[in-house]
Design a protein around this motif. Structure first.
Motif, PDB file in Angstrom:
ATOM      1  N   GLY A  15       0.807  -1.207   0.000  1.00  0.00           N
ATOM      2  CA  GLY A  15       0.000   0.000   0.000  1.00  0.00           C
ATOM      3  C   GLY A  15       0.847   1.266   0.000  1.00  0.00           C
ATOM      4  O   GLY A  15       1.842   1.349   0.724  1.00  0.00           O
ATOM      5  N   GLY A  16       0.463   2.216  -0.828  1.00  0.00           N
ATOM      6  CA  GLY A  16       1.188   3.466  -0.951  1.00  0.00           C
ATOM      7  C   GLY A  16       2.289   3.434  -1.996  1.00  0.00           C
ATOM      8  O   GLY A  16       2.895   4.467  -2.284  1.00  0.00           O
ATOM      9  N   ASP A  17       2.560   2.265  -2.559  1.00  0.00           N
ATOM     10  CA  ASP A  17       3.615   2.128  -3.569  1.00  0.00           C
ATOM     11  C   ASP A  17       2.976   1.673  -4.888  1.00  0.00           C
ATOM     12  O   ASP A  17       3.107   0.531  -5.303  1.00  0.00           O
ATOM     13  N   ALA A  18       2.270   2.607  -5.514  1.00  0.00           N
ATOM     14  CA  ALA A  18       1.501   2.289  -6.722  1.00  0.00           C
ATOM     15  C   ALA A  18       2.376   1.720  -7.832  1.00  0.00           C
ATOM     16  O   ALA A  18       1.949   0.820  -8.561  1.00  0.00           O
ATOM     17  N   ARG A  19       3.598   2.220  -7.970  1.00  0.00           N
ATOM     18  CA  ARG A  19       4.486   1.736  -9.034  1.00  0.00           C
ATOM     19  C   ARG A  19       4.781   0.244  -8.867  1.00  0.00           C
ATOM     20  O   ARG A  19       4.709  -0.526  -9.823  1.00  0.00           O
ATOM     21  N   ARG A  20       5.057  -0.181  -7.650  1.00  0.00           N
ATOM     22  CA  ARG A  20       5.361  -1.596  -7.422  1.00  0.00           C
ATOM     23  C   ARG A  20       4.107  -2.460  -7.523  1.00  0.00           C
ATOM     24  O   ARG A  20       4.176  -3.595  -7.985  1.00  0.00           O
ATOM     25  N   ILE A  21       2.981  -1.931  -7.097  1.00  0.00           N
ATOM     26  CA  ILE A  21       1.715  -2.664  -7.247  1.00  0.00           C
ATOM     27  C   ILE A  21       1.415  -2.858  -8.728  1.00  0.00           C
ATOM     28  O   ILE A  21       1.084  -3.968  -9.161  1.00  0.00           O
ATOM     29  N   GLN A  22       1.555  -1.796  -9.513  1.00  0.00           N
ATOM     30  CA  GLN A  22       1.352  -1.901 -10.961  1.00  0.00           C
ATOM     31  C   GLN A  22       2.306  -2.937 -11.557  1.00  0.00           C
ATOM     32  O   GLN A  22       1.917  -3.724 -12.425  1.00  0.00           O
ATOM     33  N   HIS A  23       3.545  -2.954 -11.068  1.00  0.00           N
ATOM     34  CA  HIS A  23       4.544  -3.885 -11.595  1.00  0.00           C
ATOM     35  C   HIS A  23       4.117  -5.331 -11.382  1.00  0.00           C
ATOM     36  O   HIS A  23       4.094  -6.120 -12.329  1.00  0.00           O
ATOM     37  N   PHE A  24       3.788  -5.700 -10.146  1.00  0.00           N
ATOM     38  CA  PHE A  24       3.473  -7.115  -9.928  1.00  0.00           C
ATOM     39  C   PHE A  24       2.167  -7.521 -10.594  1.00  0.00           C
ATOM     40  O   PHE A  24       2.001  -8.678 -10.980  1.00  0.00           O
ATOM     41  N   ILE A  25       1.238  -6.582 -10.757  1.00  0.00           N
ATOM     42  CA  ILE A  25       0.005  -6.908 -11.483  1.00  0.00           C
ATOM     43  C   ILE A  25       0.320  -7.197 -12.954  1.00  0.00           C
ATOM     44  O   ILE A  25      -0.215  -8.147 -13.534  1.00  0.00           O
ATOM     45  N   LYS A  26       1.206  -6.417 -13.551  1.00  0.00           N
ATOM     46  CA  LYS A  26       1.591  -6.667 -14.951  1.00  0.00           C
ATOM     47  C   LYS A  26       2.367  -7.972 -15.085  1.00  0.00           C
ATOM     48  O   LYS A  26       2.123  -8.746 -16.030  1.00  0.00           O
ATOM     49  N   VAL A  27       3.281  -8.239 -14.164  1.00  0.00           N
ATOM     50  CA  VAL A  27       4.030  -9.503 -14.220  1.00  0.00           C
ATOM     51  C   VAL A  27       3.061 -10.672 -14.086  1.00  0.00           C
ATOM     52  O   VAL A  27       3.173 -11.658 -14.823  1.00  0.00           O
ATOM     53  N   HIS A  28       2.104 -10.555 -13.190  1.00  0.00           N
ATOM     54  CA  HIS A  28       1.118 -11.623 -13.028  1.00  0.00           C
ATOM     55  C   HIS A  28       0.331 -11.855 -14.317  1.00  0.00           C
ATOM     56  O   HIS A  28       0.138 -12.990 -14.749  1.00  0.00           O
ATOM     57  N   ALA A  29      -0.147 -10.767 -14.933  1.00  0.00           N
ATOM     58  CA  ALA A  29      -0.949 -10.917 -16.159  1.00  0.00           C
ATOM     59  C   ALA A  29      -0.145 -11.609 -17.255  1.00  0.00           C
ATOM     60  O   ALA A  29      -0.668 -12.500 -17.946  1.00  0.00           O
ATOM     61  N   LEU A  30       1.109 -11.228 -17.422  1.00  0.00           N
ATOM     62  CA  LEU A  30       1.935 -11.850 -18.466  1.00  0.00           C
ATOM     63  C   LEU A  30       2.300 -13.287 -18.103  1.00  0.00           C
ATOM     64  O   LEU A  30       2.313 -14.165 -18.975  1.00  0.00           O
ATOM     65  N   ALA A  31       2.583 -13.548 -16.840  1.00  0.00           N
ATOM     66  CA  ALA A  31       2.881 -14.922 -16.416  1.00  0.00           C
ATOM     67  C   ALA A  31       1.661 -15.816 -16.623  1.00  0.00           C
ATOM     68  O   ALA A  31       1.789 -16.950 -17.108  1.00  0.00           O
ATOM     69  N   GLN A  32       0.492 -15.307 -16.285  1.00  0.00           N
ATOM     70  CA  GLN A  32      -0.744 -16.060 -16.488  1.00  0.00           C
ATOM     71  C   GLN A  32      -0.916 -16.399 -17.970  1.00  0.00           C
ATOM     72  O   GLN A  32      -1.195 -17.545 -18.331  1.00  0.00           O
ATOM     73  N   LEU A  33      -0.736 -15.415 -18.831  1.00  0.00           N
ATOM     74  CA  LEU A  33      -0.855 -15.615 -20.274  1.00  0.00           C
ATOM     75  C   LEU A  33       0.155 -16.641 -20.780  1.00  0.00           C
ATOM     76  O   LEU A  33      -0.207 -17.592 -21.479  1.00  0.00           O
ATOM     77  N   LEU A  34       1.421 -16.445 -20.434  1.00  0.00           N
ATOM     78  CA  LEU A  34       2.467 -17.354 -20.919  1.00  0.00           C
ATOM     79  C   LEU A  34       2.265 -18.772 -20.392  1.00  0.00           C
ATOM     80  O   LEU A  34       2.457 -19.743 -21.132  1.00  0.00           O
ATOM     81  N   GLY A  35       1.861 -18.891 -19.137  1.00  0.00           N
ATOM     82  CA  GLY A  35       1.618 -20.217 -18.574  1.00  0.00           C
ATOM     83  C   GLY A  35       0.510 -20.946 -19.307  1.00  0.00           C
ATOM     84  O   GLY A  35       0.618 -22.143 -19.591  1.00  0.00           O
ATOM     85  N   ARG A  36      -0.534 -20.218 -19.638  1.00  0.00           N
ATOM     86  CA  ARG A  36      -1.631 -20.838 -20.384  1.00  0.00           C
ATOM     87  C   ARG A  36      -1.204 -21.187 -21.806  1.00  0.00           C
ATOM     88  O   ARG A  36      -1.557 -22.241 -22.326  1.00  0.00           O
ATOM     89  N   GLN A  37      -0.445 -20.296 -22.435  1.00  0.00           N
ATOM     90  CA  GLN A  37       0.021 -20.586 -23.797  1.00  0.00           C
ATOM     91  C   GLN A  37       0.961 -21.788 -23.817  1.00  0.00           C
ATOM     92  O   GLN A  37       0.973 -22.556 -24.778  1.00  0.00           O
ATOM     93  N   GLU A  38       1.730 -21.946 -22.761  1.00  0.00           N
ATOM     94  CA  GLU A  38       2.658 -23.087 -22.673  1.00  0.00           C
ATOM     95  C   GLU A  38       1.976 -24.329 -22.105  1.00  0.00           C
ATOM     96  O   GLU A  38       2.613 -25.355 -21.911  1.00  0.00           O
ATOM     97  N   GLN A  39       0.680 -24.219 -21.818  1.00  0.00           N
ATOM     98  CA  GLN A  39      -0.150 -25.335 -21.360  1.00  0.00           C
ATOM     99  C   GLN A  39       0.374 -25.992 -20.078  1.00  0.00           C
ATOM    100  O   GLN A  39       0.486 -27.215 -19.983  1.00  0.00           O
ATOM    101  N   LEU A  40       0.679 -25.149 -19.101  1.00  0.00           N
ATOM    102  CA  LEU A  40       1.094 -25.686 -17.808  1.00  0.00           C
ATOM    103  C   LEU A  40      -0.064 -26.454 -17.177  1.00  0.00           C
ATOM    104  O   LEU A  40      -1.225 -26.121 -17.389  1.00  0.00           O
ATOM    105  N   ASN A  41       0.271 -27.437 -16.370  1.00  0.00           N
ATOM    106  CA  ASN A  41      -0.788 -28.113 -15.636  1.00  0.00           C
ATOM    107  C   ASN A  41      -1.333 -27.162 -14.566  1.00  0.00           C
ATOM    108  O   ASN A  41      -0.728 -26.128 -14.255  1.00  0.00           O
ATOM    109  N   GLU A  42      -2.479 -27.491 -14.025  1.00  0.00           N
ATOM    110  CA  GLU A  42      -3.199 -26.597 -13.116  1.00  0.00           C
ATOM    111  C   GLU A  42      -2.359 -26.209 -11.891  1.00  0.00           C
ATOM    112  O   GLU A  42      -2.313 -25.052 -11.484  1.00  0.00           O
TER     113      GLU A  42
END
Length: 164
Positions: A15-42
């Motif tokens: 809280g209070g560190d919007a730049r770092r919050i934005q960072h981990f949200i973007k990393v999560h979104a891309l990791a989620q996408l790449l994991g699904r594209q690479e067909q990781l197990n659940e």
């Protein structure tokens, strides 16, 4: 549901560190996408996403110890796992999941001996966000992509995003 709770807990933790919050949200979104594209197990996908949300959790304690802006990647790797273990346990994450997430946090700035698709994709997603946030040149991005990226999805996304 646990990932939603973890996201909310991480926003509160940083809280209070919007730049770092934005960072981990973007990393999560891309990791989620790449994991699904690479067909990781659940299970591996779940671990990857939890690690992506918490990968920089050590920055807060590192900066408290060493000062703002003085938290190296190695310090993050040392400070992150204990903070993440506490948070994940509080949210009821299974011990084996917590162990792997903490391992990934403790190694996400180490680019040799990458063991597992969750680790590889976490590194790639973090690089993709950092390339943009750090304003890296196309040449530097191309070099890093060639050296670090291994997944077909990550390489393709890097080329598309940065026109290399």
């Amino acid at each position: 549901m646990q990932l939603q709770q973890l996201l909310e807990a991480m926003i509160a933790y940083m809280g209070g560190d919007a730049r770092r919050i934005q960072h981990f949200i973007k990393v999560h979104a891309l990791a989620q996408l790449l994991g699904r594209q690479e067909q990781l197990n659940e299970r591996t996908q779940f671990i990857l996403e939890a690690a992506a949300l918490t990968h920089d959790i050590g920055i807060k304690n590192g900066e408290a110890k060493f000062g703002a802006g003085k938290c190296s990647g190695k310090t993050q790797e040392l400070e992150g796992p204990p903070a993440a273990a506490e948070l994940l346990a509080k949210l009821g994450f299974a011990p084996d999941v917590c162990e792997r997430v903490c391992y990934l946090i403790g190694h996400h700035h180490t680019y040799i001996n990458i063991d597992g698709m969750d680790y590889q994709i976490l590194v790639e997603a973090d690089f993709l966000v950092n390339f943009y946030e750090d304003g890296m040149s196309k040449e530097a991005i191309q070099t890093a992509c060639g050296r670090i990226f291994k997944t077909a999805s990550g390489i393709r996304l890097c080329r598309q995003m940065f026109g290399i």
